[in-house]
Structures are given as C-alpha cells and as structure tokens.
Scaffold this motif. Structure first.
Motif, short mmCIF file in Angstrom:
data_model
loop_
_atom_site.label_atom_id
_atom_site.label_comp_id
_atom_site.label_asym_id
_atom_site.label_seq_id
_atom_site.Cartn_x
_atom_site.Cartn_y
_atom_site.Cartn_z
N VAL A 20 -2.59 4.63 10.43
CA VAL A 20 -2.22 3.44 9.66
C VAL A 20 -1.38 2.50 10.53
O VAL A 20 -1.54 1.27 10.49
CB VAL A 20 -1.44 3.82 8.39
N THR A 45 0.85 -1.19 0.00
CA THR A 45 0.00 0.00 0.00
C THR A 45 0.89 1.24 0.00
O THR A 45 1.92 1.29 0.67
CB THR A 45 -0.96 0.02 1.20
N ALA A 79 -2.32 -1.35 11.23
CA ALA A 79 -1.44 -2.43 10.82
C ALA A 79 -1.00 -3.29 12.00
O ALA A 79 -0.94 -4.52 11.90
CB ALA A 79 -0.22 -1.86 10.11
N THR A 105 4.65 4.11 4.98
CA THR A 105 4.16 5.20 5.82
C THR A 105 5.19 6.31 5.86
O THR A 105 5.49 6.91 4.84
CB THR A 105 3.78 4.69 7.23
N VAL A 139 -5.44 2.21 2.50
CA VAL A 139 -4.79 1.06 3.13
C VAL A 139 -5.84 0.04 3.57
O VAL A 139 -5.70 -1.17 3.33
CB VAL A 139 -3.94 1.51 4.33
N THR A 155 -6.31 -3.63 1.76
CA THR A 155 -6.16 -4.80 2.62
C THR A 155 -7.42 -5.66 2.59
O THR A 155 -7.36 -6.89 2.48
CB THR A 155 -5.84 -4.37 4.06
N ASN A 165 3.04 -1.64 4.19
CA ASN A 165 2.49 -0.30 4.10
C ASN A 165 3.62 0.73 4.09
O ASN A 165 4.46 0.74 5.00
CB ASN A 165 1.58 -0.02 5.30
N ASN A 174 5.12 -2.12 8.41
CA ASN A 174 5.16 -0.77 7.89
C ASN A 174 6.60 -0.38 7.57
O ASN A 174 7.51 -0.62 8.38
CB ASN A 174 4.59 0.22 8.91
#
Length: 262
Positions: free
Chosen positions: A163, A90, A167, A142, A119, A123, A140, A183
C-alpha cells in the motif's frame, strides 16, 4: 484553528469501531458530511450516534471493502446522498498474526483483497470526481510495520508495504490536480485489534494479555498506548485545507515507538 472542513464530504471505510469510528467522529465534529461503511449492520447505529453528537449529516452503509461490487455501490450511495467525495479514508481490519508457515495461500490472498485491493478499488472509484473538481484528500490507514516490521506480523509487514508503494506513486500522479495522498501509521493504540494481538501474543509466548500489553507500553517512549482520538486528529489535519502541501508521506502516531530516522 479552522481546518476548512465545513461542508466537505468524506468517505471513511471500516468505521463501526476503533480507528475508523474515531475518524468519523473527528471529521463530523469539524463540520464535514460523512459517509461511513462497515460489514455489520451496526454501522447504521454508529452513524446515527455520531450525527446526534455532532449535528453533522452522517450516512452509514453496510459494505465489505474487500468486495469490488460493494466498494462501487458504497461510493454510488455516497455520491447519491452528498453529490461527491472530497476526502477518502481507506481502512480495513488488520490481517491475522503469526509466522510465515502458519498462513496458507488462501490467507495471503484474503489479506491482499482486504488490505491492498480495497485501497486500490476505493481510490479508483473516488479519484475521477476529485480530479474533475481539482481537489481531494486520500488518507490510507496502514501501520507502523511499514517503517519497522513487527515480529509475528508477516502479513501486515508485507501487504501494508505494498500500500505504501501504491500511495507514494499515485501521490505524484495526482498532485497536479490538487489532490494529496498520505498514509497514516497507527502505533499501539487501544482498540479491539490491539486486544486481539495481545491475546495472540500471550498464547504464543505464555503469560497474559495484560502482560503482553505491558511489554508494548514499555517499548513506547511515552509509556502508554495511544487513544483512537489521538490518531483521528491527524486524519482531520491531513484532510484539511491547511495540509495542502503535504503529500506522499507516511506519518506515524506511535508515541515515539519507531526508532528510525526516516
């Protein structure tokens, strides 16, 4: 090191330039089949160039990850082409800089759509297949702002932290299915986003964009900003078989910029 990515299928968002494109290139070079999306038509050319350079099967999809219908369509097109998604990356453009009072409620809502809802929706679309096959990697992109907030980036400081919470929670929920969720936190990396932030900083504080960049370089113990390929190397490892016991983590690629212990 054999990362075990040969034949795996990856989906990478916001991949026409910068960090997203570097991740596509790295995964394709490791033998993965890659679907990548971006809002502009140039994503088709990017996919073709990466395919030619690596010999991988690369699919470019025009899609805006802030639009739920686009997310669903992009995932459907990927599954129609490759049969599944093993690796989900993402990613989305960074929110605008500025202090709290410079951002309207509409800007806040838009940032949530782009940087948090995307995100969640990606997912939601990719997870069922991963659970069915009992294998998956969710990565992800970030920001270092989740560990050490950056002045003038209140939107990024706030929404990317959301986020992080999402996560970390879902990582535990899907771990029994052989799925990892991590992340990746880019530091100051030479992308168009960094150039925009440098120009914004220069406008707010005076001076030039080059001077603003120089200030950041001095803050980094390595004395320089990063290259996108250095960040993409982490993505390839976390997507690999070798990273099967790493989940729920926030891993920075920042040249040592974050000063905290955790």
């Amino acid at each position: 090191m054999d990362l075990g990515l040969e034949g795996r299928v990856a989906f990478v968002a916001a991949a026409s330039r910068g960090l997203g494109r570097a991740i596509v290139e790295e995964l394709a070079a490791e033998g993965a089949q890659v679907a990548c999306c971006a809002r502009g038509d140039d994503i088709a050319a990017v996919a073709a160039m990466v395919a030619k350079a690596t010999g991988a099967d690369v699919l470019g999809i025009v899609a805006d990850v802030s639009v739920p219908a686009d997310v669903e369509r992009a995932v459907r097109e990927t599954i129609a082409r490759f049969g599944r998604i093993d690796i989900l990356v993402t990613n989305a453009g960074g929110p605008p800089p500025g202090p709290f009072e410079s951002h309207s409620p509409d800007v806040w809502r838009r940032t949530v759509e782009v940087n948090l809802d995307s995100v969640v929706n990606l997912t939601r679309a990719a997870l069922p297949g991963m659970k069915e096959r009992r294998w998956g990697r969710i990565l992800n992109v970030t920001s270092i702002t989740v560990k050490q907030p950056v002045e003038g980036l209140i939107l990024s400081n706030s929404i990317r932290a959301a986020v992080t919470g999402f996560a970390r929670t879902i990582a535990n929920e899907v771990a029994p299915f052989g799925i990892t969720v991590n992340n990746m936190l880019p530091g100051y990396t030479r992308t168009e986003r960094l150039e925009q932030l440098a120009e914004s900083n220069a406008k707010a504080k005076g001076g030039t964009a080059a001077e603003a960049l120089g200030v950041w370089e001095k803050q980094v113990p390595m004395g320089r900003v990063g290259a996108p390929r250095e960040f993409a190397a982490l993505a390839a490892f976390l997507a690999s078989e070798r990273a099967s016991y790493i989940t729920g983590q926030n891993i920075a690629v920042d040249g040592g910029w974050i000063r905290g212990l955790l």
